[in-house]
Design a protein around this motif. Structure first.
Motif, PDB file in Angstrom:
ATOM      1  N   GLU A 464       0.928  -1.186  -0.003  1.00  0.00           N
ATOM      2  CA  GLU A 464       0.018   0.174  -0.007  1.00  0.00           C
ATOM      3  C   GLU A 464       0.878   1.230   0.036  1.00  0.00           C
ATOM      4  N   ILE A 465       1.959   1.164   0.754  1.00  0.00           N
ATOM      5  CA  ILE A 465       2.762   2.397   0.930  1.00  0.00           C
ATOM      6  C   ILE A 465       3.525   2.664  -0.465  1.00  0.00           C
ATOM      7  N   LYS A 466       3.780   1.761  -1.130  1.00  0.00           N
ATOM      8  CA  LYS A 466       4.493   1.696  -2.426  1.00  0.00           C
ATOM      9  C   LYS A 466       3.685   2.135  -3.443  1.00  0.00           C
ATOM     10  N   LYS A 467       2.188   1.997  -3.409  1.00  0.00           N
ATOM     11  CA  LYS A 467       1.253   2.556  -4.194  1.00  0.00           C
ATOM     12  C   LYS A 467       0.961   3.897  -4.026  1.00  0.00           C
ATOM     13  N   LEU A 468       1.103   4.177  -2.649  1.00  0.00           N
ATOM     14  CA  LEU A 468       0.853   5.729  -1.924  1.00  0.00           C
ATOM     15  C   LEU A 468       2.092   6.437  -2.985  1.00  0.00           C
ATOM     16  N   LEU A 469       3.090   5.955  -2.320  1.00  0.00           N
ATOM     17  CA  LEU A 469       4.356   6.702  -3.092  1.00  0.00           C
ATOM     18  C   LEU A 469       4.456   7.003  -4.544  1.00  0.00           C
ATOM     19  N   LYS A 470       3.925   5.860  -5.249  1.00  0.00           N
ATOM     20  CA  LYS A 470       3.983   6.108  -6.570  1.00  0.00           C
ATOM     21  C   LYS A 470       2.988   7.068  -7.012  1.00  0.00           C
ATOM     22  N   THR A 471       1.747   6.946  -6.578  1.00  0.00           N
ATOM     23  CA  THR A 471       0.666   8.232  -6.769  1.00  0.00           C
ATOM     24  C   THR A 471       1.178   9.409  -6.573  1.00  0.00           C
ATOM     25  N   VAL A 472       1.822   9.739  -5.375  1.00  0.00           N
ATOM     26  CA  VAL A 472       2.460  10.985  -5.014  1.00  0.00           C
ATOM     27  C   VAL A 472       3.753  11.470  -6.118  1.00  0.00           C
ATOM     28  N   ALA A 473       4.428  10.363  -6.493  1.00  0.00           N
ATOM     29  CA  ALA A 473       5.398  10.768  -7.452  1.00  0.00           C
ATOM     30  C   ALA A 473       4.709  11.024  -8.831  1.00  0.00           C
ATOM     31  N   ASP A 474       3.848  10.553  -9.116  1.00  0.00           N
ATOM     32  CA  ASP A 474       3.081  10.935 -10.460  1.00  0.00           C
ATOM     33  C   ASP A 474       2.618  12.167 -10.256  1.00  0.00           C
ATOM     34  N   GLN A 475       1.652  12.497  -9.229  1.00  0.00           N
ATOM     35  CA  GLN A 475       1.285  13.775  -9.020  1.00  0.00           C
ATOM     36  C   GLN A 475       2.356  15.080  -9.123  1.00  0.00           C
ATOM     37  N   ASP A 476       3.428  14.752  -8.470  1.00  0.00           N
ATOM     38  CA  ASP A 476       4.583  15.520  -8.250  1.00  0.00           C
ATOM     39  C   ASP A 476       5.041  15.992  -9.795  1.00  0.00           C
ATOM     40  N   LYS A 477       5.192  14.873 -10.558  1.00  0.00           N
ATOM     41  CA  LYS A 477       5.646  14.945 -12.030  1.00  0.00           C
ATOM     42  C   LYS A 477       4.853  15.986 -12.809  1.00  0.00           C
ATOM     43  N   ARG A 478       3.267  15.624 -12.591  1.00  0.00           N
ATOM     44  CA  ARG A 478       2.466  16.492 -13.154  1.00  0.00           C
ATOM     45  C   ARG A 478       2.508  17.961 -12.813  1.00  0.00           C
ATOM     46  N   ILE A 479       2.749  18.185 -11.424  1.00  0.00           N
ATOM     47  CA  ILE A 479       2.687  19.435 -10.956  1.00  0.00           C
ATOM     48  C   ILE A 479       3.946  20.110 -11.671  1.00  0.00           C
ATOM     49  N   LEU A 480       5.134  19.610 -11.718  1.00  0.00           N
ATOM     50  CA  LEU A 480       6.509  19.859 -12.389  1.00  0.00           C
ATOM     51  C   LEU A 480       6.252  20.376 -13.669  1.00  0.00           C
ATOM     52  N   VAL A 481       5.524  19.390 -14.572  1.00  0.00           N
ATOM     53  CA  VAL A 481       5.259  19.812 -15.918  1.00  0.00           C
ATOM     54  C   VAL A 481       4.277  21.103 -16.118  1.00  0.00           C
ATOM     55  N   LEU A 482       3.251  21.086 -15.429  1.00  0.00           N
ATOM     56  CA  LEU A 482       2.319  22.249 -15.353  1.00  0.00           C
ATOM     57  C   LEU A 482       3.133  23.579 -14.931  1.00  0.00           C
ATOM     58  N   GLU A 483       3.777  23.348 -13.992  1.00  0.00           N
ATOM     59  CA  GLU A 483       4.646  24.819 -13.409  1.00  0.00           C
ATOM     60  C   GLU A 483       5.754  25.197 -14.391  1.00  0.00           C
ATOM     61  N   ALA A 484       6.407  24.041 -14.998  1.00  0.00           N
ATOM     62  CA  ALA A 484       7.280  24.561 -16.120  1.00  0.00           C
ATOM     63  C   ALA A 484       6.458  25.232 -17.222  1.00  0.00           C
ATOM     64  N   LYS A 485       5.500  24.519 -17.831  1.00  0.00           N
ATOM     65  CA  LYS A 485       4.820  25.290 -18.755  1.00  0.00           C
ATOM     66  C   LYS A 485       4.172  26.438 -18.552  1.00  0.00           C
ATOM     67  N   GLN A 486       3.965  26.871 -17.233  1.00  0.00           N
ATOM     68  CA  GLN A 486       3.513  28.174 -16.691  1.00  0.00           C
ATOM     69  C   GLN A 486       4.579  29.089 -16.625  1.00  0.00           C
ATOM     70  N   GLY A 487       5.727  28.530 -15.938  1.00  0.00           N
ATOM     71  CA  GLY A 487       6.959  29.213 -15.724  1.00  0.00           C
ATOM     72  C   GLY A 487       7.500  29.821 -17.047  1.00  0.00           C
ATOM     73  N   ILE A 488       7.438  28.989 -18.239  1.00  0.00           N
ATOM     74  CA  ILE A 488       7.883  29.436 -19.464  1.00  0.00           C
ATOM     75  C   ILE A 488       7.190  30.709 -20.022  1.00  0.00           C
ATOM     76  N   LYS A 489       5.696  30.573 -20.072  1.00  0.00           N
ATOM     77  CA  LYS A 489       4.748  31.525 -20.385  1.00  0.00           C
ATOM     78  C   LYS A 489       5.192  32.969 -19.447  1.00  0.00           C
ATOM     79  N   SER A 490       5.414  32.789 -18.203  1.00  0.00           N
ATOM     80  CA  SER A 490       5.555  33.876 -17.367  1.00  0.00           C
ATOM     81  C   SER A 490       6.919  34.683 -17.817  1.00  0.00           C
TER      82      SER A 490
END
Length: 510
Positions: A464-490
């Motif tokens: 269960e911990i591995k699943k949660l860590l994987k979910t958190v890692a996936d969300q972090d990646k998604r946030i970084l991608v969105l931030e990167a895109k937003q940062g480029i525009k800014s």
């Protein structure tokens, strides 16, 4: 010559084989085209398993016995190996558990649910990793629960405790390719044949060679099995490439009791022994005939030919139904499952004709049950040797419901894996005898293995911990991608604004 008995008296003299009708066969199974010597089929009262062709690795199909007829091309399979599957064997004490050997150097143990598979199965209960070359054969212990034997192309035989996922004994006495291995009736010894043309009788616990002697003279593969009384039946080839079978005393392997030449065909003869009746079926891949004999050690020549079952098509493999799966109401005493090259699996039933409809006690002595006589620890640690538990088939056999196999890996299981540049076989054997690997645990106290229940709970929590860590890692990646895109525009916007403001200042400065 009056008074001379021409035909030997035997209750099996009129035994005959009969193929099931087409509607009770299994069709459109992509039977493997591998040239390996294995029979590629295993069967029990619940399931039929057949090694199949599969892209990207090894696989086998598992069907409930009742699922006869044409099989769907997209039928679910067991597909967790990265190399070709070389052998499969159902556990004798749990009809839902099957072991598979593969060219990927692993042995995997799988739990099949009652009712069969509905989706592909890719995760085994346990993967047994030790062999450094492809695994060739697997065989379950005849009396002890969760004890499994595997043979590798690395010339090693490994005795496993499946319940802990650890090797108990590594047997390294063969200088060349191992052709066959087989337990004796109690599982205290194994007999092997090897490319060096020697037959060896080995203590299954210590790995010591008890007896060895010259086998068949031919260079081709040979086979050896223990009979119930401890004598050894072998098949092989002569120097002139004639197929042979022999009967030997385990204490005088060099001097066969009998040696019989059969024919000059190429297929490697495989002996299939029925402990209850003393019947011995001898056949080979590529043959279209199955010879059967009765072994009687009180009447020379001891192995008495009865008859030959003939068919029009050669077989690619065979599966053997345990006696508890036979139809006692029809006096069926043996059943084989024949693999055809065209994708058909064909049951062949052997009957003894009787006029009476009552239970035939002489044909059905008590047979080996699906209850183990020993635990793995009783066999390995306490060194107990007992006969299998027997049951009566009078009234029929009732299959058990699915039993879950639990695996509780010990803390030092990883220390028993082979490591490059180091010969660990001696260390493995020392540890399995109760020693420890000093280089790995020089300054640490030995850890006691966790209880099964706590270990299982811990594994579930870790999952269960591995699943949660994987979910958190996936969300972090998604946030970084969105931030990167937003940062480029800014950054683009701010750089444009700053440039337009800075231009007049710069002109003014000049």
């Amino acid at each position: 010559m009056s008074g001379v008995q021409v035909v030997r008296a035997s209750k099996f003299r009129h035994i005959y084989g009969q193929v099931e009708k087409k509607e009770f066969c299994y069709d459109d199974i992509r039977v493997t085209k591998s040239s390996w010597d294995s029979m590629f089929c295993s069967v029990n009262p619940k399931f039929l398993a057949v090694v199949t062709e599969a892209a990207g690795g090894g696989a086998f199909i598992v069907l409930t016995l009742s699922k006869v007829g044409r099989q769907d091309k997209d039928s679910p399979i067991v597909a967790g190996h990265k190399g070709s599957v070389t052998d499969i064997q159902w556990c004798p004490f749990n009809d839902n558990v099957i072991a598979s050997a593969s060219d990927d150097c692993t042995v995997k143990v799988w739990q099949i649910p009652d009712g069969g598979l509905f989706i592909n199965m890719t995760e085994p209960i346990v993967s047994l990793d030790y062999h450094q070359k492809g695994c060739r054969q697997v065989q379950w212990h005849p009396t002890a629960n969760n004890v499994l034997m595997s043979v590798g192309a690395d010339q090693k035989v490994v005795i496993w405790n499946v319940g802990t996922g650890e090797p108990l004994r590594i047997i390294e006495c063969h200088p060349d390719v191992i052709f066959s291995v087989a337990f004796n009736y109690q599982g205290s010894k194994i007999v092997t044949t090897c490319k060096d043309k020697l037959i060896r009788v080995i203590d299954a616990r210590t790995g010591e060679v008890i007896e060895k002697g010259k086998g068949h003279d031919g260079a081709k593969s040979s086979r050896a099995i223990f009979l119930k009384d401890g004598s050894i039946f072998t098949t092989g080839f002569s120097k002139m490439s004639e197929r042979q079978y022999s009967l030997r005393d385990e204490t005088m392997l060099d001097d066969p009791i009998i040696m019989v030449e059969v024919d000059t065909s190429n297929g490697i003869l495989v002996p299939i022994y029925d402990i209850d009746t003393g019947l011995l079926f001898v056949t080979a891949k590529g043959d279209s005939q199955i010879r059967y004999f009765e072994v009687n050690m009180e009447q020379p020549p001891y192995v008495h030919y009865i008859n030959t079952f003939l068919s029009s098509d050669p077989q690619r493999g065979l599966g053997v139904m345990p006696k508890r799966g036979c139809d006692i109401g029809l006096n069926e005493i043996f059943r084989l499952y024949k693999l055809h090259g065209n994708g058909r699996v064909e049951p062949i039933r052997f009957y003894v004709p009787r006029k009476s409809d009552s239970f035939q006690t002489d044909l059905y002595p008590d047979t080996i049950s699906d209850t183990p006589a020993l635990s793995a620890d009783e066999w390995w640690v306490e060194k107990k040797d007992v006969d299998p538990i027997l049951i009566s088939l009078k009234g029929g056999y009732q299959a058990k419901s699915a039993q879950t196999l639990t695996v509780a890996k010990k803390s030092n299981a990883l220390d028993k894996m082979p490591m490059k540049g180091r010969d660990t076989s001696a260390a493995v054997n020392d540890m399995s005898d109760g020693g420890s690997d000093d280089s790995a645990h020089e300054n640490s106290a030995p850890l006691a293995p966790a209880p099964v229940k706590d270990h299982k709970l811990l594994e579930e929590l870790q999952g269960e911990i591995k699943k949660l860590l994987k979910t958190v890692a996936d969300q972090d990646k998604r946030i970084l991608v969105l931030e990167a895109k937003q940062g480029i525009k800014s950054e683009r916007k701010s750089s444009v604004d700053e440039g337009s403001k800075a231009a007049p200042k710069e002109n003014g400065a000049h």
